[in-house]
Enzyme design. Structure first.
Site, PDB file in Angstrom:
ATOM      1  N   HIS A   3      57.730  66.213  82.981  1.00 54.18           N
ATOM      2  CA  HIS A   3      57.681  65.093  83.926  1.00 54.18           C
ATOM      3  C   HIS A   3      56.722  64.007  83.463  1.00 54.18           C
ATOM      4  O   HIS A   3      56.835  62.838  83.857  1.00 54.18           O
ATOM      5  CB  HIS A   3      57.277  65.600  85.310  1.00 54.18           C
ATOM      6  CG  HIS A   3      57.823  64.792  86.441  1.00 54.18           C
ATOM      7  ND1 HIS A   3      57.754  63.403  86.476  1.00 54.18           N
ATOM      8  CD2 HIS A   3      58.455  65.159  87.595  1.00 54.18           C
ATOM      9  CE1 HIS A   3      58.305  62.959  87.598  1.00 54.18           C
ATOM     10  NE2 HIS A   3      58.752  64.007  88.280  1.00 54.18           N
TER      11      HIS A   3
ATOM     12  N   ASP B 140      79.780  60.221  82.019  1.00 54.42           N
ATOM     13  CA  ASP B 140      80.984  60.613  81.276  1.00 54.42           C
ATOM     14  C   ASP B 140      80.706  60.592  79.772  1.00 54.42           C
ATOM     15  O   ASP B 140      80.502  59.534  79.182  1.00 54.42           O
ATOM     16  CB  ASP B 140      82.130  59.671  81.640  1.00 54.42           C
ATOM     17  CG  ASP B 140      83.444  60.034  80.963  1.00 54.42           C
ATOM     18  OD1 ASP B 140      83.487  61.039  80.223  1.00 54.42           O
ATOM     19  OD2 ASP B 140      84.435  59.298  81.174  1.00 54.42           O
TER      20      ASP B 140
END
Length: 459
Positions: free
Chosen positions: A176, A402
């Protein structure tokens, strides 16, 4: 040489670096801001995307793997810090992110066994949480750089798995400290576009790295938090594996959300901040409380309970930071109630009022980072208490990611398996205006929560 686990065979593990032209650039160093500092010891974030894409092992090896490597390398030329390391000083000094030519991202390509039921595991019903972890990488172990007296922590790892003749999964694990959801999701989308198109999308906007937009004269806030944080010893957090949990996905459709809003407005028509996020968090939090006794927990009515969430501060700074700012730019917001109040008959409505009022007062340019100096002092003591949290946001939609195989069939936030009281939240894949809530609990606790969740929607 391949290695086999219970559910996956590792076909290849390699380092993918930015292209030579980018790799020949001078090293890139990024100082940590006070937004970054709070995440020094946070568990790695693990995201897993499943794609329905029948594919043979031969096609996977000969076509898909080379294309993914090439597109990842292209994308890393814009995201050099992800190929680098987080540098933690062993003696004096200040932590930072650094990329030097030759750094790379560890990428694992694997193939699942036939025993994995792709359609079952990409459903919403309770599924064994441990079944997912063979398809998600851990970050590589840190190394000591004796020349610089820094400990080097890799910040990114990727795994792509083939489910023969069925589908593909893509997992991204990041520290993080390198960036929040806005930063990492932008990277994943940039990589997927490059994979699909063979080049960067025409509308691609490079990440913005200039730390000067985070106003902190003489790094005062960053130093305050660093001096507080370095009292702790950094290291690998223990892995709670096996988790002995189940994962479920709960969907609130648009009509469910509107019904919940109407319940609140009927009681408090003047409530200003009544968003989909507000009623969703309030509903989930109250369901947790109401299902606790059924799952065997004994909790005092007056025990404090907390729900924390992060607000993107980019547009709320003065002056604002660009939307493409790369790094962490999150402020902390924590709601407080009691177990008895949450589980009461009107607990959901009262909780929505608490959260809505808190957002109205706190999430604005004047107040959001006013208390940043005190974040660790205020919120650190909540660790180990009954403090719920949320991973993700409907604003960062991975269901349109995608790689050339269509949109994902399912997204899973694997990180919540290691948290006692965390959920994930994202847009619904199937229902316009709906939300998906990911939950990871022991089975008895999940059964109790599920019963309360669905019963409460009968309104």
């Amino acid at each position: 040489m391949t290695t086999t686990t219970k559910r996956a065979t590792v076909l290849e593990r390699c380092g993918v670096a930015p292209p030579d032209a980018a790799g020949e650039m001078a090293e890139q160093r990024l100082p940590l801001t006070y937004f970054d500092m709070m995440w020094l010891y946070f568990s790695p974030i693990k995201r897993l995307l499943f794609y329905k894409h029948p594919c043979s092992a031969t096609h996977f090896r000969e076509s898909i793997i080379p294309k993914l490597k090439n597109s990842l390398s292209q994308t890393l030329s814009h995201y050099l810090p992800l190929a680098g390391n987080f540098l933690y000083p062993l003696d004096s000094g200040f932590p930072e992110l650094r990329y030097v030519p030759g750094d790379s991202v560890t990428v694992t390509f694997s193939e699942s066994s036939e025993a994995f039921d792709f359609n079952f595991m990409t459903g919403n019903q309770p599924r064994p949480a441990d079944e997912f972890h063979d398809f998600v990488p851990n970050l590589p172990e840190p190394k000591i750089d004796s020349d610089s007296s820094f400990k080097l922590f890799p910040v990114l790892a990727i795994q792509v798995n083939l489910f023969p003749e069925t589908g593909i999964s893509v997992a991204v694990t990041n520290h993080h400290i390198v960036g929040d959801a806005s930063s990492i999701v932008r990277f994943i989308k940039a990589w997927s576009s490059a994979s699909k198109l063979g080049h960067s999308a025409e509308n691609f906007v490079p990440p913005f790295y200039d730390r000067s937009v985070i106003v902190d004269p003489n790094a005062r806030r960053a130093n305050i938090l660093w001096n507080q944080m370095k009292a702790f010893k950094i290291g690998s957090l223990p892995s709670n594996f096996p988790t002995n949990r189940v994962r479920s996905t709960f969907v609130l459709q648009k009509q469910n959300i509107e019904s919940l809003k109407n319940l609140v407005l009927a009681k408090d028509p003047g409530l200003i901040h009544l968003s989909s996020f507000t009623v969703t968090i309030a509903y989930i939090w109250s369901c947790f409380a109401r299902s606790a006794e059924e799952s065997g927990e004994e909790i005092d009515e007056n025990e404090p309970q907390y729900f924390g969430f992060a607000a993107d501060a980019r547009s709320r700074l003065d002056p604002p930071a660009p939307a493409t700012y790369f790094g962490n730019c999150l402020a902390f917001v924590v709601a407080e109630s009691t177990h008895g109040r949450l589980k009461a008959e009107d607990g959901f409505i009262a909780t929505a009022e608490i959260i809505g009022d808190l957002i109205r007062k706190k999430v604005n340019k004047e107040e959001l980072v006013r208390d940043a100096d005190e974040w660790l002092v205020k919120y650190g003591p909540l660790y180990g208490k009954r403090c719920y949290g949320v991973s993700g946001s409907p604003k960062f939609d991975l269901y349109d990611t995608d790689f050339g195989w269509g949109n994902p069939k399912k997204f899973e936030a694997i990180s919540i398996d290691g948290e006692s009281y965390s959920i994930s939240l994202c847009k619904s894949r199937e229902f316009e205006g709906g939300l998906e809530i990911g939950v990871s609990f022991p089975k008895k606790k999940m059964d109790a929560f599920q019963a309360v969740f669905y019963d409460g929607l009968k309104i």
